[in-house]
Write a protein that holds these residues in place. Structure first.
Motif, PDB file in Angstrom:
ATOM      1  N   VAL A  59     -44.420 -50.806 -15.181  1.00 58.49           N
ATOM      2  CA  VAL A  59     -44.308 -49.903 -16.329  1.00 58.49           C
ATOM      3  C   VAL A  59     -43.885 -50.671 -17.578  1.00 58.49           C
ATOM      4  N   VAL A  60     -42.899 -51.548 -17.451  1.00 56.75           N
ATOM      5  CA  VAL A  60     -42.462 -52.329 -18.616  1.00 56.75           C
ATOM      6  C   VAL A  60     -43.605 -53.185 -19.145  1.00 56.75           C
ATOM      7  N   GLN A  61     -44.363 -53.812 -18.250  1.00 58.03           N
ATOM      8  CA  GLN A  61     -45.491 -54.629 -18.682  1.00 58.03           C
ATOM      9  C   GLN A  61     -46.537 -53.782 -19.402  1.00 58.03           C
ATOM     10  N   ARG A  62     -46.816 -52.617 -18.853  1.00 57.57           N
ATOM     11  CA  ARG A  62     -47.809 -51.699 -19.434  1.00 57.57           C
ATOM     12  C   ARG A  62     -47.365 -51.237 -20.817  1.00 57.57           C
ATOM     13  N   VAL A  63     -46.119 -50.835 -20.934  1.00 57.76           N
ATOM     14  CA  VAL A  63     -45.586 -50.353 -22.206  1.00 57.76           C
ATOM     15  C   VAL A  63     -45.543 -51.483 -23.231  1.00 57.76           C
ATOM     16  N   LYS A  64     -45.170 -52.662 -22.782  1.00 55.39           N
ATOM     17  CA  LYS A  64     -45.121 -53.834 -23.660  1.00 55.39           C
ATOM     18  C   LYS A  64     -46.513 -54.136 -24.227  1.00 55.39           C
ATOM     19  N   GLN A 137     -38.095 -63.147 -18.667  1.00 57.18           N
ATOM     20  CA  GLN A 137     -37.319 -63.106 -19.898  1.00 57.18           C
ATOM     21  C   GLN A 137     -38.019 -62.325 -21.008  1.00 57.18           C
ATOM     22  N   PRO A 138     -39.360 -62.415 -21.134  1.00 52.57           N
ATOM     23  CA  PRO A 138     -40.025 -61.602 -22.172  1.00 52.57           C
ATOM     24  C   PRO A 138     -39.800 -60.106 -21.990  1.00 52.57           C
ATOM     25  N   HIS A 139     -39.690 -59.636 -20.753  1.00 50.70           N
ATOM     26  CA  HIS A 139     -39.396 -58.225 -20.511  1.00 50.70           C
ATOM     27  C   HIS A 139     -37.990 -57.884 -20.983  1.00 50.70           C
TER      28      HIS A 139
END
Length: 293
Positions: A59-64, A137-139
């Protein structure tokens, strides 16, 4: 307001979703149901992308990606804040706070089932934190830098709410943006703008998982408690009218043959003209009057 303009022949809508909590499949399906068009729609996400659900990392990757590629408005929730604080600090109270509020599922999502297949103890947790910091770390940076609110000419969007006892709500403590409940819900906000929020599940507001419209006529709650087995809601604002959309926890697409397409990254579920029949309900200004005082 952006949702009431015309651009290139398309009506720009505002679509508001909150408290995804690792429910990636439901999030993708909901975007498909509302026929989300990133070039023409304003998508506003009200926080809590992690914890409790099983696909927090995804989800974080998708939102990012949505934020970076389409300028989606992404706000910070209290669970996102707890995760970041626990990961970047060596503080036992912050660690315990996160773990006691669904952090285990997020660690599992980031580190994998194999990493935690043995007994989960403190040493394993410390190793998990190090793994996430080293590989994602980017997340962490993305979640840490999220805004606490988004304001338009007619609405204020925030994760938890605003404190009515501050003359200028923008000067309230950060914790109020992320955690406030009863003081906000039970009192007039003191602003002439409608406050749209998540954080407090709608089932606690009116015994239903559907989007809640305050009897005070100054706020709208959208958290459908998907991670608790209820539903994921989307509030659509379009030409002064509110349309309500939702998907149930575990709901399958109408055409099962397209499951793989729907659950892939944004390019598939939001293709132009690729929509599903949604459960739409219109609440117009005659039914939900804007406060004029």
């Amino acid at each position: 307001m952006k949702d009431s303009t015309e651009t290139g022949g398309f009506c720009i809508r505002s679509l508001i979703i909150s408290d995804v909590h690792g429910c990636l499949d439901e999030f993708n399906l909901l975007l498909s149901k509302v026929n989300y068009r990133p070039q023409h729609d304003e998508l506003i996400l009200l926080g809590d992308y992690v914890d409790r659900g099983i696909k927090s990392r995804e989800v974080v990757q998708r939102v990012k990606e949505l934020h970076e590629e389409f300028g989606v408005v992404v706000l910070k929730g209290n669970h996102d804040d707890m995760m970041v604080n626990a990961l970047i600090n060596n503080d036992e109270s912050l660690n315990a706070h996160w773990l006691n509020n669904g952090g285990y599922q997020t660690i599992e999502s980031y580190c994998g089932f194999d990493f935690l297949e043995e007994q989960f103890d403190w040493n394993t947790y410390i190793k998990a934190k190090e793994f996430i910091r080293n590989h994602f770390q980017p997340h962490i940076d993305f979640l840490n830098d999220l805004s606490l609110y988004h304001e338009t000419d007619t609405h204020i969007f925030v994760h938890a709410g605003i404190n009515p006892f501050y003359e200028d709500w923008k000067k309230q403590p950060d914790d109020d943006f992320l955690w406030i409940r009863d003081i906000f819900i039970n009192n007039l906000t003191g602003t002439d703008k409608i406050v749209v929020f998540g954080h407090t599940p709608c089932v606690y507001l009116h015994s239903s998982a559907d989007i809640w419209f305050s009897p005070l006529e100054d706020k709208i709650g959208v958290d459908g408690a998907c991670a608790y087995g209820k539903q994921l809601n989307c509030l659509e604002i379009n030409h002064g009218e509110y349309f309500l959309h939702s998907v149930k926890k575990g709901e399958s697409p109408p055409n099962l043959a397209r499951d793989k397409t729907i659950c892939e990254r944004y390019a598939n579920p939001i293709r132009e003209g690729d929509s599903f029949e949604a459960r739409d309900y219109c609440v117009n200004e005659r039914n939900f009057k804007f406060r004029e005082d």
